[in-house]
Design a protein around this motif. Structure first.
Motif, short mmCIF file in Angstrom:
data_model
loop_
_atom_site.label_atom_id
_atom_site.label_comp_id
_atom_site.label_asym_id
_atom_site.label_seq_id
_atom_site.Cartn_x
_atom_site.Cartn_y
_atom_site.Cartn_z
N VAL A 181 0.86 -1.19 0.00
CA VAL A 181 0.00 0.00 0.00
C VAL A 181 0.90 1.24 0.00
O VAL A 181 1.32 1.73 1.05
N THR A 182 1.18 1.75 -1.19
CA THR A 182 2.20 2.80 -1.30
C THR A 182 1.63 4.22 -1.20
O THR A 182 2.40 5.18 -1.21
N SER A 183 0.31 4.36 -1.10
CA SER A 183 -0.23 5.72 -0.92
C SER A 183 0.08 6.23 0.48
O SER A 183 0.05 7.42 0.74
N VAL A 184 0.35 5.30 1.40
CA VAL A 184 0.66 5.68 2.78
C VAL A 184 2.16 5.99 2.82
O VAL A 184 2.99 5.12 2.59
N LYS A 185 2.46 7.25 3.07
CA LYS A 185 3.85 7.71 2.92
C LYS A 185 4.61 7.71 4.24
O LYS A 185 4.02 7.82 5.31
N ARG A 186 5.94 7.64 4.09
CA ARG A 186 6.82 7.73 5.26
C ARG A 186 7.38 9.16 5.35
O ARG A 186 8.03 9.62 4.40
N GLY A 187 7.08 9.84 6.44
CA GLY A 187 7.59 11.19 6.61
C GLY A 187 8.40 11.27 7.88
O GLY A 187 9.46 10.67 8.02
N CYS A 188 7.85 11.99 8.86
CA CYS A 188 8.58 12.24 10.11
C CYS A 188 8.72 11.00 10.98
O CYS A 188 9.63 10.91 11.79
N GLU A 189 7.79 10.08 10.87
CA GLU A 189 7.73 8.87 11.71
C GLU A 189 7.62 9.19 13.19
O GLU A 189 8.05 8.41 14.03
N ARG A 190 7.08 10.37 13.52
CA ARG A 190 6.85 10.66 14.94
C ARG A 190 5.57 11.45 15.17
O ARG A 190 5.47 12.25 16.11
N GLY A 191 4.58 11.24 14.28
CA GLY A 191 3.27 11.83 14.54
C GLY A 191 3.18 13.32 14.34
O GLY A 191 2.38 13.98 14.99
N GLU A 192 3.97 13.84 13.41
CA GLU A 192 3.91 15.29 13.20
C GLU A 192 3.44 15.71 11.81
O GLU A 192 2.94 16.81 11.66
N CYS A 193 3.62 14.87 10.80
CA CYS A 193 3.39 15.37 9.43
C CYS A 193 2.10 14.86 8.76
O CYS A 193 1.61 15.47 7.83
N GLY A 194 1.59 13.74 9.18
CA GLY A 194 0.33 13.24 8.64
C GLY A 194 0.40 12.54 7.29
O GLY A 194 -0.63 12.12 6.76
N VAL A 195 1.59 12.40 6.71
CA VAL A 195 1.64 11.75 5.38
C VAL A 195 1.36 10.25 5.47
O VAL A 195 1.08 9.60 4.46
N CYS A 196 1.42 9.71 6.67
CA CYS A 196 1.18 8.26 6.88
C CYS A 196 -0.26 7.98 7.30
O CYS A 196 -0.57 6.87 7.73
N THR A 197 -1.14 9.00 7.18
CA THR A 197 -2.52 8.86 7.68
C THR A 197 -3.27 7.69 7.01
O THR A 197 -3.18 7.48 5.80
N VAL A 198 -4.00 6.97 7.84
CA VAL A 198 -4.97 5.97 7.36
C VAL A 198 -6.27 6.26 8.10
O VAL A 198 -6.29 7.03 9.06
N LEU A 199 -7.35 5.63 7.68
CA LEU A 199 -8.57 5.67 8.50
C LEU A 199 -8.62 4.37 9.28
O LEU A 199 -8.55 3.28 8.69
N LEU A 200 -8.71 4.49 10.60
CA LEU A 200 -8.81 3.32 11.46
C LEU A 200 -10.20 3.36 12.07
O LEU A 200 -10.53 4.28 12.82
N ASP A 201 -11.01 2.39 11.68
CA ASP A 201 -12.43 2.40 12.07
C ASP A 201 -13.06 3.76 11.78
O ASP A 201 -13.82 4.31 12.59
N GLY A 202 -12.70 4.32 10.63
CA GLY A 202 -13.30 5.57 10.16
C GLY A 202 -12.65 6.85 10.67
O GLY A 202 -13.00 7.94 10.24
#
Ligand code: FES
Ligand code: FES
Length: 150
Positions: A32-53
């Protein structure tokens, strides 16, 4: 350990390390490559998914934590009318430049609109504060949301 969850409407079961983060499982094991790797510490949001909406940072979640839950990425919203409207509006307003942040913004805006949390641009501003964009200056993103509300 084995973890089972629903990914974009389909059941998946993956072998993971106990300390493996969802971002790695999605990108490296499930393609799933739309989920990006950015800061890896909860600051940038590029890794966002919907978890239970709800929008969630996949860099801050252990894959083991999503056992039995539902994960959605933009791949899973293909053909979804609202998601496509959001994507179109972002493009029309010039709010997609390098595009690295775009899947995260789409998911955050999608969840906000679905839940009726965005009534105006001020609501949108608050909602997207966990998603960073280094290209657009945000005004075009907010304009795209404003157009959706019109
Ligand atoms: S990579 Fe997860 S918030 Fe930045
Ligand atoms: S469009 Fe490049 S980071 Fe947002």
């Amino acid at each position: 350990m084995k973890v089972s969850f629903k990914l974009n409407g389909r059941p998946v079961e993956v072998d993971v390390e106990p300390n493996e983060i969802l971002l790695d499982t999605l990108r490296l094991k499930l393609g799933v490559t739309s989920v990006k790797r950015g800061c890896e510490r909860g600051e940038c949001g590029v890794c966002t998914v919907l978890l239970d909406g709800e929008p969630a940072y996949s860099c801050l979640l252990l894959t083991a934590q999503v056992e039995g839950r539902e994960v959605v990425t933009v791949e899973g919203l293909r053909g979804d009318e609202l998601a496509e409207k959001i994507a179109r509006s972002l493009v029309e307003q010039g709010a997609v430049q390098c595009g690295f942040c775009t899947p995260g913004f789409i998911l955050t805006i999608y969840a906000g609109l679905k839940k009726g949390l965005i009534k105006n641009v001020e609501d949108a501003k608050k909602l997207i504060e966990g998603n960073l964009c280094r290209c657009t200056g945000y005004l075009k993103i907010l304009k795209a949301v404003e157009k959706l509300l019109a």
